[in-house]
Scaffold this active site. Structure first.
Site, PDB file in Angstrom:
ATOM      1  N   ASP A  54       0.890  -1.150   0.000  1.00 25.57           N
ATOM      2  CA  ASP A  54       0.000   0.000   0.000  1.00 25.57           C
ATOM      3  C   ASP A  54       0.935   1.209   0.000  1.00 25.57           C
ATOM      4  OD1 ASP A  54      -3.166   0.626   1.686  1.00 25.57           O
ATOM      5  OD2 ASP A  54      -2.070   1.771   0.156  1.00 25.57           O
TER       6      ASP A  54
HETATM    7  C1  GLC Z   1      -4.399   4.398  -0.108  1.00 25.90           C
HETATM    8  C2  GLC Z   1      -5.276   3.176   0.086  1.00 25.90           C
HETATM    9  C3  GLC Z   1      -5.179   2.197  -1.053  1.00 25.90           C
HETATM   10  C4  GLC Z   1      -4.954   2.983  -2.339  1.00 25.90           C
HETATM   11  C5  GLC Z   1      -3.567   3.581  -2.253  1.00 25.90           C
HETATM   12  C6  GLC Z   1      -3.251   4.469  -3.466  1.00 25.90           C
HETATM   13  O1  GLC Z   1      -3.848   4.810   1.105  1.00 25.90           O
HETATM   14  O2  GLC Z   1      -5.144   2.460   1.318  1.00 25.90           O
HETATM   15  O3  GLC Z   1      -6.390   1.449  -1.093  1.00 25.90           O
HETATM   16  O4  GLC Z   1      -5.053   2.124  -3.466  1.00 25.90           O
HETATM   17  O5  GLC Z   1      -3.355   4.313  -1.055  1.00 25.90           O
HETATM   18  O6  GLC Z   1      -4.046   5.598  -3.463  1.00 25.90           O
END
Ligand code: GLC
Length: 724
Positions: A261
């Site tokens: 993430d």
């Molecule tokens: C965010 C979310 C994830 C998302 C990523 C990119 O914090 O937790 O679901 O795809 O970052 O935006």
């Protein structure tokens, strides 16, 4: 630090892993020779560039060898607005697209084929927008009603999650785009999501929190997976050897890539050794044009490999997985599909998902559907009736090509019906009831034949202000289940003024209805139903569509009834230890309400129709540890309708405690008035197994199993017993 002795073991495991990966790749998708040839040509620096981000949403490519950047984009229910390479929101690009209904609305359809159609739309629009990976589906188990991101997910039940995410992922990937199943694993709350450490039993892990991800890998062949922010049993989700190496890659045979993430990698060696293939979003300070080689899996890896401190074969394994995904989607040696955007067909799919996902929870004296030829006027009351939701929620935001609100839908589908609108409440966090607004609403209700109240939860508008007026958004949990903005008081006043009040709730899940639910004849759960949501809701209210949605999660009467609260812990000790113990264990959702005899407001799998269904003729045969179950469903009403027939299994006597019953099959069938169909469901032995964490393996005790069939987890119509 790796001890000398275990070093040898690690080498053995790694070699075994690489061989098994090559074997698998050889069998299903013969690119391993080409990938090996490419890897041989890559320099060390080029390989390292590929395992971390090269911008806000891309990872490094090697133009010299025709390896493109991997382009990713959110989100699970639509392609997110364009962000520049350094995050700034690009307000000029033509990126308004098909805003699909959110995850829980799709799950509420209980229609796996629609899951495939949903994924096809999302994949096609992502391809059109030049994305190689769409960062969805989000499938974290809905453990409690306060999680701000429940709207993005699917269900409290692992079987329903599995069946709905497999179709979605196949739909996306058949468009030549990779899906990215997330967030693996145990990211079931937003409170302190970056720092909490989740502790749970192996049974809860295997029976509740893993099955959806296992199905995504083994049944849908998902190309990419996103690790979670939180720690799991003391190790970061992005560095968990158990989750990423032992279970995901070795036990399940995952051949794709694991990405973190955003800003979820915290240590070079840990990430490198424990299965992280692609580091995204690491926070280097909000500098313009950050130096991406400073990522944990950046230059440091080059230095450590040159110093002999990290083995290069692991880098090759990461690059192999990234190249595997690129070959599979035609990014190398193929052509990337071009996709379509904002087509009528896409919009029709969005409408269909909304029509099948909206749930009719209550309909006393058949107040619904409203007959637009006899009803003269409708008071539409509530800010949510006239509010656009698509840009809310955080990273899953979508700039909708258009968004039909409930008010617009009721107007355009209402024929001659006169619509009197009153906002009724204002959306201000912590804001109470406004008497002037209540008076206006009561006046509208008094002069109209029927009232349609549209309220419930709400998204924040934009990324930066979601926290101050959002109750369904990333990075924030709800504080309680109380309906915000003084809506309870407003609703009670409106019902008093006109008892013919239909309540429509928007949002990602349960809300406390105890103050008014017994006073209102009709309640609909409308989620956030996408750009055609207002039309779907209106068609259901006017009877042009017969509702068929079923709840994918239990609605408790009050927060204290929910197992994550009652058995605990939610959100855990976010002040000190940052540990969350999943003491509710396997008793998530209906598994708890059944076992601990707690009556929910509305049960898992509940949803009414404008017609009625009769179940009969249960037949069961067994062969070995497999059972064949068939039964007849008949439409005994006057209008066509769809029923989701659900099959639960109850083990009469088991060595370890088990839930009262567990969902192990379902089928959605369309029936004309008077028509009947025979439903056949095969239960293989997995349907009878549970994870014995004393023996640390799945087991099936011989003995008697009850087969329970009905239209919800609490309306069982047929019941039989088999012996295995
Ligand atoms: C965010 C979310 C994830 C998302 C990523 C990119 O914090 O937790 O679901 O795809 O970052 O935006």
């Amino acid at each position: 630090m790796i001890k000398k002795s275990s070093f040898g073991k690690v080498w053995m495991l790694a070699i075994a892993a690489t061989c098994s990966l090559q074997a698998n790749a050889q069998a299903g998708f013969d690119t391993s020779a080409k990938i090996s040839a490419l890897i041989k040509q890559l320099t060390l620096e080029e390989k390292v560039k590929m395992i971390h981000a090269s911008s806000s949403f891309t990872s490094g490519g090697v133009p010299r060898l025709g390896i493109p950047e991997l382009v990713t984009s959110d989100g699970p229910h639509g392609v997110r607005p364009e962000h520049g390479r350094d995050w700034e929101l690009d307000n000029n690009s033509l990126d308004s697209g098909t805003y699909m209904p959110v995850g829980v609305c799709l799950a509420a359809t209980w229609n796996p084929k629609l899951g495939y159609d949903f994924g096809s739309v999302l994949g096609s629009e992502a391809a059109f927008r030049g994305k190689n990976v769409i960062l969805g589906p989000g499938i974290n188990i809905i453990r409690g009603p306060l999680n701000g991101r429940n709207f993005e997910y699917e269900s409290e039940d692992p079987f329903l999650v599995s069946k709905m995410c497999v179709g979605y992922i196949k739909g996306v990937q058949d468009q030549g785009v990779s899906a990215c199943v997330k967030h693996y694993l145990a990211n079931n709350q937003e409170s302190k999501r970056f720092t909490i450490n989740v502790e749970m039993s192996e049974r809860a892990l295997r029976e509740i929190y893993m099955p959806g991800f296992k199905a995504a890998v083994q049944e849908a062949g998902v190309n990419t997976l996103m690790s979670s922010y939180n720690k799991f049993r003391g190790q970061w989700g992005s560095h968990s050897n158990y989750l990423l190496e032992q279970v995901l890659k070795k036990e399940w045979g995952f051949k794709g890539l694991v990405m973190s993430d955003w800003n979820a990698v915290h240590n070079t060696a840990q990430a490198y050794w424990n299965g992280m293939d692609l580091e995204m979003g690491t926070d280097l300070g909000m500098l313009p044009n950050p130096d991406y080689s400073k990522f944990f899996l950046g230059d440091t890896v080059v230095k450590l490999i040159k110093a002999g401190k990290l083995p290069e074969y692991l880098l090759d394994e990461k690059v192999r997985r990234i190249l595997y995904v690129m070959f599979k989607t035609g990014m190398i040696d193929g052509q990337v599909k071009k996709g379509e955007y904002n087509t009528k067909a896409h919009q029709q799919t969005a409408l269909k998902v909304a029509e099948e996902g909206i749930v009719l929870l209550k309909n006393d004296n058949n107040l619904l559907p409203l007959n637009k030829n006899t009803v003269k006027s409708i008071a539409v009351i509530g800010y949510n009736a006239d509010r656009k939701q698509s840009m809310g929620g955080g990273s899953s935001q979508v700039r909708a090509f258009y968004e039909i609100t409930p008010l617009a839908g009721l107007k355009t589908n209402g024929g001659k019906v006169k619509i009197n609108y009153a906002k009724g409440y204002d959306i201000v966090r912590g804001g109470g009831a406004d008497q002037k607004l209540i008076d206006e609403a009561v006046a509208a209700a008094s002069k109209s034949d029927v009232v349609v109240f549209v309220g419930g939860w709400t998204h924040g508008f934009r990324y930066d202000v979601w926290a101050d007026n959002a109750y369904d958004a990333e990075d924030i949990d709800k504080q309680d289940m109380k309906m915000p903005f003084g809506q309870d008081e407003l609703l009670k006043a409106v019902i008093k003024a006109n008892p013919k009040t239909v309540v429509v709730l928007m949002g990602g899940g349960a809300i406390d209805m105890t103050q008014w639910v017994d006073k209102t004849p009709a309640v609909l759960q409308a989620w956030y139903a996408g750009l055609e949501g207002g039309n779907a809701l209106a068609k259901i209210i006017y009877g042009d569509v017969n509702p068929s949605g079923k709840l994918p999660m239990s609605f408790p009467k009050k927060l204290e009834d929910n197992p994550s609260y009652a058995l605990g812990e939610y959100p855990g000790d976010t002040a000190q230890s940052l540990i969350v113990h999943y003491l509710d264990d396997i008793y998530v959702g209906y598994r708890y309400y059944d076992k601990f005899k707690v009556e929910p407001q509305f049960a898992f799998g509940h949803g009414l129709s404008y017609t009625s269904f009769d179940y009969s003729n249960l037949k069961m045969t067994t062969a070995g540890n497999t059972a064949l179950v068939s039964f007849t469903v008949k439409n005994t009403g006057k209008v066509a309708g769809s029923e989701v027939a659900q099959l639960y299994v109850h083990q009469q006597k088991s060595l370890l405690p088990r839930p009262e019953k567990e969902l192990k099959g379902f089928q959605k069938i369309v029936l004309a008035p008077g028509e009947e169909k025979t439903v056949t469901i095969t239960l293989n032995e997995d349907a009878f197994k549970y994870f014995n964490d004393v023996k640390n393996t799945w087991v099936m005790d011989n003995g008697n199993f009850d087969i329970l069939v009905g239209g919800s987890s609490r309306t069982i119509k047929l019941n039989g017993t088999i012996t295995l």
